[in-house]
Scaffold this motif. Structure first.
Motif, PDB file in Angstrom:
ATOM      1  N   SER A 320      76.871  57.108  68.378  1.00 39.99           N
ATOM      2  CA  SER A 320      76.186  56.227  67.399  1.00 39.99           C
ATOM      3  C   SER A 320      76.475  55.255  66.689  1.00 39.99           C
ATOM      4  CB  SER A 320      75.803  57.821  66.219  1.00 39.99           C
ATOM      5  OG  SER A 320      76.831  57.750  65.703  1.00 39.99           O
ATOM      6  N   PHE A 321      77.949  55.210  66.332  1.00 34.96           N
ATOM      7  CA  PHE A 321      78.031  53.979  65.898  1.00 34.96           C
ATOM      8  C   PHE A 321      77.872  52.742  67.187  1.00 34.96           C
ATOM      9  CE2 PHE A 321      80.114  56.770  63.924  1.00 34.96           C
ATOM     10  CZ  PHE A 321      80.183  56.230  61.892  1.00 34.96           C
ATOM     11  N   VAL A 322      78.356  52.902  68.471  1.00 31.55           N
ATOM     12  CA  VAL A 322      77.917  51.865  69.050  1.00 31.55           C
ATOM     13  C   VAL A 322      76.268  51.603  69.198  1.00 31.55           C
ATOM     14  CG1 VAL A 322      78.359  51.166  71.567  1.00 31.55           C
ATOM     15  CG2 VAL A 322      80.416  52.389  70.848  1.00 31.55           C
ATOM     16  N   ARG A 323      75.790  52.762  69.499  1.00 31.08           N
ATOM     17  CA  ARG A 323      74.009  52.608  69.507  1.00 31.08           C
ATOM     18  C   ARG A 323      73.267  51.714  68.457  1.00 31.08           C
ATOM     19  NH1 ARG A 323      74.376  58.170  71.339  1.00 31.08           N
ATOM     20  NH2 ARG A 323      73.508  58.739  69.374  1.00 31.08           N
ATOM     21  N   LYS A 324      74.713  51.789  67.186  1.00 33.16           N
ATOM     22  CA  LYS A 324      73.787  51.032  66.210  1.00 33.16           C
ATOM     23  C   LYS A 324      74.932  49.409  65.908  1.00 33.16           C
ATOM     24  CE  LYS A 324      73.218  55.463  63.424  1.00 33.16           C
ATOM     25  NZ  LYS A 324      73.972  56.477  62.545  1.00 33.16           N
ATOM     26  N   LEU A 325      75.382  49.348  66.884  1.00 34.91           N
ATOM     27  CA  LEU A 325      76.121  48.101  66.581  1.00 34.91           C
ATOM     28  C   LEU A 325      75.314  46.818  66.200  1.00 34.91           C
ATOM     29  CD1 LEU A 325      79.030  46.766  66.567  1.00 34.91           C
ATOM     30  CD2 LEU A 325      79.620  46.955  68.902  1.00 34.91           C
ATOM     31  N   MET A 326      74.458  46.929  67.022  1.00 32.43           N
ATOM     32  CA  MET A 326      73.861  45.281  67.289  1.00 32.43           C
ATOM     33  C   MET A 326      72.824  45.513  66.312  1.00 32.43           C
ATOM     34  SD  MET A 326      75.202  43.999  69.193  1.00 32.43           S
ATOM     35  CE  MET A 326      76.134  44.255  70.933  1.00 32.43           C
ATOM     36  N   ILE A 327      72.318  46.675  65.587  1.00 29.18           N
ATOM     37  CA  ILE A 327      71.371  46.573  64.336  1.00 29.18           C
ATOM     38  C   ILE A 327      71.537  46.765  63.064  1.00 29.18           C
ATOM     39  CG2 ILE A 327      69.516  46.634  65.794  1.00 29.18           C
ATOM     40  CD1 ILE A 327      69.490  49.840  65.383  1.00 29.18           C
ATOM     41  N   GLN A 328      73.029  48.004  62.605  1.00 35.52           N
ATOM     42  CA  GLN A 328      73.383  47.522  62.123  1.00 35.52           C
ATOM     43  C   GLN A 328      75.040  47.099  61.299  1.00 35.52           C
ATOM     44  OE1 GLN A 328      74.016  48.994  58.515  1.00 35.52           O
ATOM     45  NE2 GLN A 328      72.593  50.903  58.621  1.00 35.52           N
ATOM     46  N   PRO A 329      74.689  46.052  60.314  1.00 37.68           N
ATOM     47  CA  PRO A 329      76.047  45.853  60.094  1.00 37.68           C
ATOM     48  C   PRO A 329      77.254  46.343  59.630  1.00 37.68           C
ATOM     49  CG  PRO A 329      74.401  44.392  59.034  1.00 37.68           C
ATOM     50  CD  PRO A 329      73.928  46.078  59.986  1.00 37.68           C
ATOM     51  N   ARG A 330      76.815  47.355  58.988  1.00 38.25           N
ATOM     52  CA  ARG A 330      78.121  47.810  58.477  1.00 38.25           C
ATOM     53  C   ARG A 330      78.803  49.279  59.783  1.00 38.25           C
ATOM     54  NH1 ARG A 330      75.866  50.795  53.280  1.00 38.25           N
ATOM     55  NH2 ARG A 330      75.735  48.528  51.640  1.00 38.25           N
ATOM     56  N   SER A 331      78.041  49.064  61.317  1.00 38.20           N
ATOM     57  CA  SER A 331      78.700  50.093  62.065  1.00 38.20           C
ATOM     58  C   SER A 331      80.488  48.998  62.537  1.00 38.20           C
ATOM     59  CB  SER A 331      77.662  49.824  63.395  1.00 38.20           C
ATOM     60  OG  SER A 331      76.513  51.073  63.020  1.00 38.20           O
ATOM     61  N   SER A 332      80.334  47.705  62.576  1.00 41.28           N
ATOM     62  CA  SER A 332      81.042  46.772  63.029  1.00 41.28           C
ATOM     63  C   SER A 332      82.318  47.383  61.958  1.00 41.28           C
ATOM     64  CB  SER A 332      81.038  45.773  62.655  1.00 41.28           C
ATOM     65  OG  SER A 332      79.959  45.846  63.165  1.00 41.28           O
ATOM     66  N   GLN A 362      81.492  42.788  71.772  1.00 35.79           N
ATOM     67  CA  GLN A 362      81.543  42.901  70.290  1.00 35.79           C
ATOM     68  C   GLN A 362      82.897  43.536  69.512  1.00 35.79           C
ATOM     69  OE1 GLN A 362      78.084  42.592  68.143  1.00 35.79           O
ATOM     70  NE2 GLN A 362      79.305  43.371  66.051  1.00 35.79           N
ATOM     71  N   LEU A 363      83.221  45.323  70.891  1.00 26.60           N
ATOM     72  CA  LEU A 363      84.764  46.102  70.287  1.00 26.60           C
ATOM     73  C   LEU A 363      85.637  45.387  71.078  1.00 26.60           C
ATOM     74  CD1 LEU A 363      82.366  49.157  72.025  1.00 26.60           C
ATOM     75  CD2 LEU A 363      82.896  48.936  69.682  1.00 26.60           C
ATOM     76  N   LEU A 364      85.400  44.391  72.099  1.00 28.48           N
ATOM     77  CA  LEU A 364      86.793  43.638  72.071  1.00 28.48           C
ATOM     78  C   LEU A 364      86.994  43.232  71.107  1.00 28.48           C
ATOM     79  CD1 LEU A 364      86.754  42.769  75.924  1.00 28.48           C
ATOM     80  CD2 LEU A 364      88.370  44.268  74.371  1.00 28.48           C
ATOM     81  N   ALA A 365      86.523  42.241  70.455  1.00 27.96           N
ATOM     82  CA  ALA A 365      86.667  41.782  69.275  1.00 27.96           C
ATOM     83  C   ALA A 365      86.426  42.146  67.932  1.00 27.96           C
ATOM     84  CB  ALA A 365      85.126  40.208  68.772  1.00 27.96           C
TER      85      ALA A 365
END
Length: 398
Positions: A320-332, A362-365
């Motif tokens: 779920s955290f990856v799915r939200k990565l592009m729309i939910q800033p707090r996931s990062s 983005q995960l690599l970063a």
């Protein structure tokens, strides 16, 4: 499918006019409009509801959040498109609230109005809610007798969901999943047989069949000087079996394989239900050299507490955290914190659900290294997995 009816809930008159005009240009004919939540509810009551509401959040009078709750309770709206300039964390909270209310969330349109995106979001609307089949009442769920026959005939197979290094895309191991090669229905997914198995206490029997197949694969690889780490899912009731670790240790000895080649995955929510004897089983598995992974990390409420109490060596971050990565800033922020936490605790972090190259980058970063998901490979049978191993080279134990 007929054009859906739609309500535009927007307090700013010019923005509302733009939206209504654009929707008419898209061919929608049944369009209602309102300036605040109270007016919207009155219009919906008069027209017996709509299929979709295009919803702003900040409005004088009743705001968008209160409107959605009342609309859900009244059953006058089926789907929601969000159109708001509110902060991303507030919009994400509304998305979660919308789904918890039982409404279909079609997407976040944002502002200014984008006709092309609006058309794409409206196209996601389904005219009727999906029905959920019940075991024993649908042909999608084979009978208990058929499942028992399949277990007796050895029709259940170990399939493999590979794990990869995000940067080099080298193979890091695989999670073992169940598939049923049914003689009449072809390959069946777990959703078609696991509910019946769980209800009839057959999960342990399935586990040992998959475990034997996994060890056989490792033996074949060992003959050619290769090895691969395989991860198996365990349920809480299995951990209460005091013979579990002994049986696994004996199977490893007979196969001539090291415990380091195995990882056992346990969900956090499952561990909440586990009895005290579970800790003994987990310790004994670690003494055998096996790895232990907390699956779906972050999906429950006591992840950190369990990491302190139990001897985990790996954490699998919930998809779920990856799915939200592009729309939910707090996931990062959560993902980068998980990276730092597992590094400080000398654990491996595996990120689940990676499906796009953008997510991978983005995960690599953020410092992630190991992941699994459809971007790299889907679950595959033994032959396909062996072919993948041949292409990717010899993986190590992780």
């Amino acid at each position: 499918m007929k054009n859906p009816s739609i309500l535009v809930l927007e307090d700013e008159p010019f923005q509302r006019l733009i939206a209504v005009t654009a929707l008419r240009q898209l061919g929608l004919q049944c369009i209602h409009e309102a300036a605040d939540g109270a007016e919207a509810l009155a219009r919906l009551d008069a027209c017996s509801g709509v299929d979709i509401v295009l919803c702003d959040l900040r409005m004088a009078g009743m705001d968008g959040a209160a409107f959605l709750r009342h609309a859900s309770e009244a059953g006058v709206v089926r789907s929601v498109i969000l159109s708001s300039e509110a902060a991303p964390d507030l919009r994400q909270a509304i998305v979660s609230m919308t789904r918890s209310l039982g409404l279909q969330f079609l997407g976040d349109l944002g502002k200014p109005f984008d006709m092309e995106r609006a058309a794409a979001l409206i196209a996601r609307h389904t005219p009727e809610p999906a029905t959920v089949p019940v075991p024993g009442q649908s042909p999608d769920y084979p009978s208990l007798d058929d499942i028992l026959r399949g277990l007796d005939q050895g029709e259940f197979e170990a399939w493999f969901q590979p794990k990869f290094h995000l940067g080099s895309e080298t193979l890091q191991g695989a999670e073992v999943l169940a598939r049923w090669r049914h003689p009449q229905h072809g390959v069946l997914s777990p959703s078609q047989f696991l509910p019946t198995m769980e209800a009839n206490d057959l999960i342990d029997r399935l586990f040992w069949q998959l475990f034997a197949q996994g060890l056989a694969l490792q033996q074949d690889l060992a003959c050619t000087g290769r090895r691969v780490n395989l991860a198996f899912n365990l349920q809480p009731r299995q951990l209460s079996d005091q013979s579990l670790a002994g049986r696994i240790g004996k199977a490893l000895a007979v196969a001539g394989l090291p415990g380091e080649g195995l990882t056992f995955e346990l969900t956090e929510t499952g561990l909440l239900e586990a009895p005290a004897t579970s800790l003994e089983a987990l310790v004994r598995l670690r003494l055998l050299g096996c790895g232990l992974a907390m699956d779906d990390f972050g999906a429950g409420y006591s992840s950190l507490d369990r990491l302190c109490e139990l001897p985990f060596s790996q954490v699998k971050l919930d998809a779920s955290f990856v799915r939200k990565l592009m729309i939910q800033p707090r996931s990062s922020a959560i993902i980068s914190s998980a990276v730092a936490l597992t590094k400080s605790m000398d654990m491996t972090l595996v990120v689940e659900g990676v499906e796009t190259a953008e997510q991978r980058d983005q995960l690599l970063a953020l410092g992630c290294q190991v992941a699994q998901g459809y971007l790299f490979a889907r679950p595959q049978d033994r032959d396909s997995f062996l072919s993948l191993l041949a292409r990717k080279g010899t993986p190590g134990i992780h």
